[in-house]
Design a protein around this motif. Structure first.
Motif, short mmCIF file in Angstrom:
data_model
loop_
_atom_site.label_atom_id
_atom_site.label_comp_id
_atom_site.label_asym_id
_atom_site.label_seq_id
_atom_site.Cartn_x
_atom_site.Cartn_y
_atom_site.Cartn_z
N ASP A 19 0.63 -1.16 0.21
CA ASP A 19 0.28 -0.14 0.14
C ASP A 19 1.00 1.54 -0.03
O ASP A 19 1.70 1.60 0.69
CB ASP A 19 -0.81 0.22 1.06
CG ASP A 19 -1.87 -1.42 1.61
OD1 ASP A 19 -1.57 -1.64 0.33
OD2 ASP A 19 -3.24 -1.29 2.11
N ASP A 21 0.93 4.58 0.06
CA ASP A 21 -0.03 5.20 1.22
C ASP A 21 1.03 6.96 1.34
O ASP A 21 0.63 7.70 0.86
CB ASP A 21 -0.08 5.21 2.60
CG ASP A 21 -1.22 3.28 2.67
OD1 ASP A 21 -1.43 3.38 1.79
OD2 ASP A 21 -0.90 3.62 3.89
N HIS A 94 -6.77 2.82 -4.11
CA HIS A 94 -6.46 2.41 -2.90
C HIS A 94 -7.57 4.20 -2.21
O HIS A 94 -6.35 4.65 -1.70
CB HIS A 94 -5.08 2.49 -2.19
CG HIS A 94 -4.80 1.87 -1.29
ND1 HIS A 94 -5.84 1.31 -0.12
CD2 HIS A 94 -3.92 2.56 0.26
CE1 HIS A 94 -5.25 1.29 1.52
NE2 HIS A 94 -4.05 2.48 0.79
N HIS A 98 -7.08 8.77 1.28
CA HIS A 98 -6.96 7.93 1.71
C HIS A 98 -7.75 8.20 3.08
O HIS A 98 -7.31 7.75 5.18
CB HIS A 98 -5.46 7.51 2.30
CG HIS A 98 -5.01 6.57 3.36
ND1 HIS A 98 -5.13 6.18 4.47
CD2 HIS A 98 -4.54 5.69 2.19
CE1 HIS A 98 -4.21 4.86 5.01
NE2 HIS A 98 -4.07 4.29 3.17
N HIS A 228 3.73 -1.49 3.13
CA HIS A 228 3.48 -0.30 3.08
C HIS A 228 5.35 0.10 2.89
O HIS A 228 5.73 -0.78 3.76
CB HIS A 228 3.36 0.68 4.03
CG HIS A 228 1.82 0.16 5.43
ND1 HIS A 228 1.28 -1.26 5.61
CD2 HIS A 228 0.34 1.09 4.29
CE1 HIS A 228 -0.16 -1.25 5.81
NE2 HIS A 228 -0.33 -0.19 4.59
#
Ligand SMILES: [Zn+2]
Length: 289
Positions: A19, A21, A94, A98, A228
């Motif tokens: 992910d 992010d 995703h 977020h 991550h």
């Protein structure tokens, strides 16, 4: 009785998922953190340092992966998603910002979801699957996935094997996750905003994940590992990940797949009958809000 086929004969299937992010979970906690340079640089390390190292490791070991990228990250780092796809991996949805879907209204969630799709569309990235920010999917999330014809979601925990979900707009595959196969619970530390307070030994993490893989080989499960780049991209953690992948390869009965390919196999498995999402309706007199 027909045997299941989603695993292609493997004892367990591994989906390595990252992910990406970057800054988004921090900005979701407050835009003011944009001026907190240690924190911003801690997050930027993910795409800037972690992702290139991860891509190199995956190429060296010859295994595919899936990268869940918030639309905001793809937009602010043009070329990132394309680079991942060029290396043979998958880029998946995703969210855009977020922000957790459970914290948004239905209209806000739709706008966020569709804004991310527009970013990937403009970059020529074909999206087949979705993972909710913080895994906090709502009924709206599932409806949006079906409405936009995506093949899979990877946010829920109703099994440890792929399953099919049916909502009003259609059916899709769920590739379930679990807290025990997430690097966030092992490695996330930041004083402010408080995203976690642990820095575990990668040796311990390797031991735990290897034990889960071994047990999953007995139960024929999906080992859906969520990582991550700002966490697992750190050196000793990447070395542990390499050992885990090499161990899985040495087993001889473990397959690796991109999420989109596994979702395709699961959708074609006649034994996976559609299930409905959890429908719990507690009595307000017993359970106040
Ligand atoms: Zn995330």
């Amino acid at each position: 009785m027909t045997d299941s086929t989603w695993h292609g004969g493997a004892a367990a299937v591994v989906t390595l998922t990252f992910d990406v992010d970057a800054e988004t979970p921090i900005l979701a906690a407050g835009r003011r953190y944009a001026d907190h340079l240690m924190t911003m640089s801690h997050q930027a390390y993910g795409p800037d340092v972690g992702v290139p190292r991860i891509l190199e490791l995956l190429a060296e070991l010859g295994v595919p992966a899936t990268f869940f990228v918030p639309g905001w990250v793809a937009e602010h780092r043009p070329g990132l998603a394309a680079t991942i796809v060029e290396r043979g991996h998958e880029v998946a949805h995703h969210s855009y910002s977020h922000r957790a879907p459970t914290s948004l209204g239905a209209a806000e969630e739709r706008a966020d979801f569709e804004r991310a799709l527009a970013v990937f569309d403009a970059q020529g990235i074909e999206i087949r699957g979705h993972r909710a920010a913080l895994w906090e999917a709502t009924r709206v999330t599932l409806d949006l996935i079906a409405e936009h014809g995506l093949a899979y979601d990877s946010s829920l925990m109703g099994d440890d094997r792929p399953y099919r979900l049916e909502v009003d707009g259609g059916t899709f595959v769920e590739l379930p996750v679990h807290w025990s196969l997430d690097d966030w619970e092992q490695y996330a530390y930041l004083p402010s905003p408080q995203i976690g307070s642990v820095i575990e030994s990668p040796r311990k993490v390797l031991e735990m994940w290897r034990a889960e893989l071994d047990a999953m080989r007995q139960y024929r499960c999906l080992f859906n590992l969520c990582m991550h780049p700002f966490l697992t991209g750190r050196p000793s953690r990447l070395v542990a990940l390499r050992e885990l992948i090499e161990y899985a390869q040495s087993c001889g009965d473990v397959a690796f797949a991109r999420c989109r390919d596994l979702a395709e196999s699961a959708a074609a498995d006649p034994t996976l009958l559609p299930r409905i999402p959890p429908t719990v309706t507690p009595d307000p007199g017993t359970y106040p809000d």
